[in-house]
Design a protein around this motif. Structure first.
Motif, short mmCIF file in Angstrom:
data_model
loop_
_atom_site.label_atom_id
_atom_site.label_comp_id
_atom_site.label_asym_id
_atom_site.label_seq_id
_atom_site.Cartn_x
_atom_site.Cartn_y
_atom_site.Cartn_z
N GLU A 299 -16.18 -1.29 11.79
CA GLU A 299 -16.83 -1.19 13.10
C GLU A 299 -16.40 0.05 13.86
OE1 GLU A 299 -16.16 -4.82 15.20
OE2 GLU A 299 -16.87 -6.09 13.56
N ALA A 300 -15.92 1.05 13.17
CA ALA A 300 -15.54 2.35 13.74
C ALA A 300 -15.42 3.33 12.58
CB ALA A 300 -14.21 2.25 14.49
N VAL A 301 -15.41 4.61 12.91
CA VAL A 301 -15.23 5.60 11.84
C VAL A 301 -13.90 5.31 11.15
CG1 VAL A 301 -14.95 8.05 11.34
CG2 VAL A 301 -16.57 7.32 13.09
N PRO A 302 -13.91 5.00 9.85
CA PRO A 302 -12.70 4.51 9.17
C PRO A 302 -11.74 5.61 8.74
CG PRO A 302 -14.51 4.55 7.63
CD PRO A 302 -15.08 5.00 8.96
N GLU B 249 -12.55 -3.99 -4.32
CA GLU B 249 -13.51 -4.98 -4.82
C GLU B 249 -13.15 -6.40 -4.42
OE1 GLU B 249 -10.48 -3.84 -7.95
OE2 GLU B 249 -11.87 -2.81 -6.60
N ASP B 250 -11.89 -6.63 -4.03
CA ASP B 250 -11.48 -7.96 -3.57
C ASP B 250 -11.44 -8.05 -2.04
OD1 ASP B 250 -11.08 -8.85 -6.21
OD2 ASP B 250 -9.10 -7.90 -6.25
N SER B 251 -12.06 -7.08 -1.37
CA SER B 251 -12.13 -7.03 0.09
C SER B 251 -10.76 -6.89 0.75
CB SER B 251 -12.84 -8.28 0.65
OG SER B 251 -14.17 -8.35 0.18
N ASN B 252 -9.81 -6.31 0.02
CA ASN B 252 -8.50 -6.01 0.59
C ASN B 252 -8.53 -4.63 1.25
OD1 ASN B 252 -7.20 -8.41 -0.34
ND2 ASN B 252 -7.09 -7.50 -2.38
N THR B 253 -7.92 -4.52 2.41
CA THR B 253 -7.89 -3.25 3.13
C THR B 253 -6.93 -2.29 2.45
OG1 THR B 253 -8.43 -4.34 5.22
CG2 THR B 253 -7.45 -2.14 5.34
N GLN B 254 -7.43 -1.10 2.10
CA GLN B 254 -6.63 -0.07 1.43
C GLN B 254 -6.72 1.22 2.23
OE1 GLN B 254 -4.98 -0.79 -1.39
NE2 GLN B 254 -5.86 -2.81 -1.76
N ILE B 255 -5.83 2.15 1.93
CA ILE B 255 -5.85 3.46 2.58
C ILE B 255 -5.66 4.56 1.54
CG2 ILE B 255 -5.03 2.71 4.84
CD1 ILE B 255 -2.21 3.68 3.97
N ALA B 256 -6.07 5.77 1.92
CA ALA B 256 -5.85 6.96 1.10
C ALA B 256 -5.79 8.15 2.03
CB ALA B 256 -6.97 7.12 0.07
N TYR B 257 -5.18 9.23 1.56
CA TYR B 257 -5.12 10.44 2.37
C TYR B 257 -6.11 11.46 1.83
CZ TYR B 257 -2.02 11.95 -1.43
OH TYR B 257 -1.48 12.24 -2.65
N ASN C 215 0.80 -1.22 0.00
CA ASN C 215 0.00 0.00 0.00
C ASN C 215 0.84 1.28 0.00
OD1 ASN C 215 -3.13 -0.66 0.54
ND2 ASN C 215 -1.87 -2.19 1.56
N SER C 216 2.15 1.14 -0.19
CA SER C 216 3.04 2.32 -0.22
C SER C 216 2.75 3.24 0.97
CB SER C 216 2.88 3.09 -1.53
OG SER C 216 3.17 2.28 -2.64
N PHE C 217 2.70 2.63 2.15
CA PHE C 217 2.30 3.38 3.34
C PHE C 217 3.25 4.54 3.63
CE2 PHE C 217 2.05 4.19 7.90
CZ PHE C 217 0.68 4.32 8.07
N VAL C 218 4.53 4.36 3.36
CA VAL C 218 5.51 5.41 3.62
C VAL C 218 5.19 6.66 2.80
CG1 VAL C 218 7.92 6.05 3.36
CG2 VAL C 218 7.34 3.82 4.30
N ASP C 219 4.80 6.47 1.55
CA ASP C 219 4.46 7.60 0.69
C ASP C 219 3.21 8.31 1.19
OD1 ASP C 219 4.74 9.14 -1.89
OD2 ASP C 219 2.77 8.25 -2.22
N SER D 185 -4.37 16.75 8.65
CA SER D 185 -4.67 15.96 7.46
C SER D 185 -5.34 14.68 7.92
CB SER D 185 -3.40 15.66 6.66
OG SER D 185 -3.72 14.99 5.44
N PHE D 186 -5.77 13.83 6.97
CA PHE D 186 -6.52 12.63 7.32
C PHE D 186 -6.06 11.44 6.50
CE2 PHE D 186 -9.23 16.35 7.86
CZ PHE D 186 -9.70 16.20 9.15
N ILE D 187 -6.10 10.26 7.12
CA ILE D 187 -5.97 8.99 6.42
C ILE D 187 -7.24 8.20 6.69
CG2 ILE D 187 -4.75 6.78 6.26
CD1 ILE D 187 -2.19 8.13 6.98
N PHE D 188 -7.85 7.67 5.62
CA PHE D 188 -9.06 6.86 5.81
C PHE D 188 -8.88 5.51 5.14
CE2 PHE D 188 -9.81 9.08 1.86
CZ PHE D 188 -10.47 8.17 1.05
N GLY D 189 -9.51 4.51 5.72
CA GLY D 189 -9.41 3.15 5.20
C GLY D 189 -10.67 2.75 4.45
N TYR D 190 -10.49 1.83 3.52
CA TYR D 190 -11.62 1.29 2.76
C TYR D 190 -11.23 -0.09 2.24
CZ TYR D 190 -8.91 2.56 -1.40
OH TYR D 190 -7.92 2.66 -2.35
N GLN D 191 -12.19 -0.79 1.70
CA GLN D 191 -11.91 -2.10 1.12
C GLN D 191 -12.22 -2.08 -0.37
OE1 GLN D 191 -13.90 -5.12 3.71
NE2 GLN D 191 -11.81 -5.63 4.26
#
Length: 470
Positions: free
Chosen positions: A205-208, A137-145, A110-114, A129-135
């Protein structure tokens, strides 16, 4: 602000706990954010990009020389501090090997360092700033800023200030609103009329989403140097105007008679359109000279130097191109020069560590990163390393000195070239095992099943050769 929601002095959106957010309150939050906070964020972003006030203000110079010069020190300050803070990627690890392997794989994919570097830079610019998580189409956990110009967090009114909702929104070319509001158990699409439609489940199960900030005041690196940066631009522009004025100075010819044409104009011009010709002046006091105004060069240079120094001093980011960082200054002396930035980075590290732990608490819930170890977020270890020139030989000597005094993991963590001490320990153990196996295999007393196939073949060939020689 109307409704039951409120805004704190540091720009936090507060809403009563255990209360459903209504359409009217959501509308009030978005309108307040768009009208009161976004304009300030935009000014900071323009300052970072170099779109300074000097380029747009009307100075009313009535056709006179009007240079517009921008010294984009805010960009330098932000990038220098961000590089100092996360230029060397922080080490995020878990104690349990299997869980740590899964975590490192996810961080790399997920290139978390970047993502973290971008969030850190936005916190320097905007104060948050904010980081939010989502899944996917393959139900893999991803992140974005997400930057605070297009998103905000709503907290409850308890002393814990727990997140109630995360809002991301924008406007299309027709100025129509669209966005999403994420709650602890579900999310909604925000329609153009502020209705919450198209409900979707929330697997976290929490604000992502998690807010990242440098201090409780939500002030970035630029907040306290805006006026200084604008004043420096003005001083530099005025300096350039004065320099150009001397290049375009007028030549005064008084009491001198030059050849003229039938209309009385001089038949030649020494300087085109920049000559004052006064032949009727007192011939006894005839003169030819350039008209000049008083020279304030020293005063201007002093002002420019003072503003430049204040920008670095107030932002707590030193000018690394200054003479103070050249020559043979001792390591202790340089540490004192870097102390304000180091203190600022340490405070930011504490806030970011807290936010990172809260983020992984959310991301671990679906069990896609470290398997069933949802509670592993409590065991996370974070190590930030300041990005400064290092002497690897000195680090190696320090690590060698720690042999037998601290754990192997702590000893390896001293080395900046080691990204993951646990992984390095595993490699060392594997190399040691391979060396031991090789030593056993090559031993003359080794049993047949302990010998490598190549060694056994060589011995068989030697035995056959001896038998044939008989």
């Amino acid at each position: 602000m109307n409704g039951v929601g409120s805004i704190t002095d540091n720009g936090l959106f507060i809403y009563p706990a255990d209360t459903e957010i209504t359409k009217e309150d959501l509308q009030n939050f978005i309108k307040y954010h768009q009208s009161n906070l976004v304009p300030d964020y935009q000014k900071k972003f323009d300052l970072y990009k170099g779109n300074h006030e000097m380029l747009t203000i009307d100075t009313h110079r009535n056709g006179r020389i009007d240079n517009r010069i921008v010294a984009n020190l805010p960009h330098y300050v932000v990038d220098t501090f961000n590089g100092y803070f996360v230029g060397i990627p922080p080490k995020i690890t878990l104690e349990e090997n299997a869980q740590n392997e899964g975590l490192q794989t996810w961080l790399n994919i997920n290139s978390f360092v970047d993502v973290l570097s971008e969030v850190s830079k936005q916190a320097d610019i905007f104060g948050q700033s904010f980081i939010f998580g989502y899944q996917d189409e393959d139900s893999n956990t991803q992140i974005a800023y997400s930057d605070p110009m297009h998103s905000f967090m709503i907290y409850d009114d308890t002393i814990q200030r727990r997140p109630l909702a995360f809002v991301r929104y924008g406007f299309n070319e027709d100025n129509e609103l669209s966005g999403t509001i994420y709650l602890a158990d579900r999310s909604y699409t925000i329609s153009a009329d502020y209705n919450m439609v198209d409900q979707q489940p929330n697997v976290f199960e929490a604000v992502p989403a998690v807010e990242f900030f440098e201090n409780e005041e939500r002030q970035g690196v630029l907040d306290n140097i805006v006026s200084l940066a604008n004043a420096l631009d003005k001083a530099l522009s005025q300096k350039a105007n004065q320099n150009e004025y001397f290049d375009n100075a007028y030549l005064l010819l008084a009491g001198l008679q030059l050849p003229t044409d039938d209309k009385g104009n001089p038949v030649f011009q020494l300087i085109e359109n920049q000559m004052i010709y006064a032949p009727d002046a007192d011939a006894a006091n005839a003169k030819a000279e350039f008209l000049t105004k008083p020279d304030g060069d020293n005063m201007q240079e002093h002002l420019i130097d003072r503003l430049t120094d204040l920008i670095y001093q107030i932002s707590m980011v030193p000018n690394l191109n200054d003479e103070a960082f050249s020559g043979n200054s001792s390591g202790v002396a340089l540490q004192f020069k870097l102390l304000p930035m180091k203190n600022k980075a340490q405070n930011k590290e504490r806030k970011f560590t807290q936010s990172l732990r809260n983020l992984f608490k959310v991301l671990f819930t679906p069990g896609k990163i470290v398997g069933s170890g949802q509670e592993a977020w409590q065991d996370l270890q974070f190590k930030f390393t300041r990005n400064m020139p290092v002497n690897v030989a000195d680090e190696a000597q320090t690590a060698s000195t720690l042999e037998g005094i601290v754990s192997k993991e702590t000893q390896l963590s001293v080395l900046s070239i080691v990204d993951d001490p646990k992984a390095e320990m595993d490699k060392m153990a594997q190399e040691q095992k391979e060396k031991l196996d090789q030593a056993v295999q090559n031993s003359a007393s080794a049993l047949d099943f302990q010998k490598s196939s190549g060694q056994q073949d060589n011995e068989d060939q030697e035995a056959a050769q001896k038998e044939s020689d008989k």
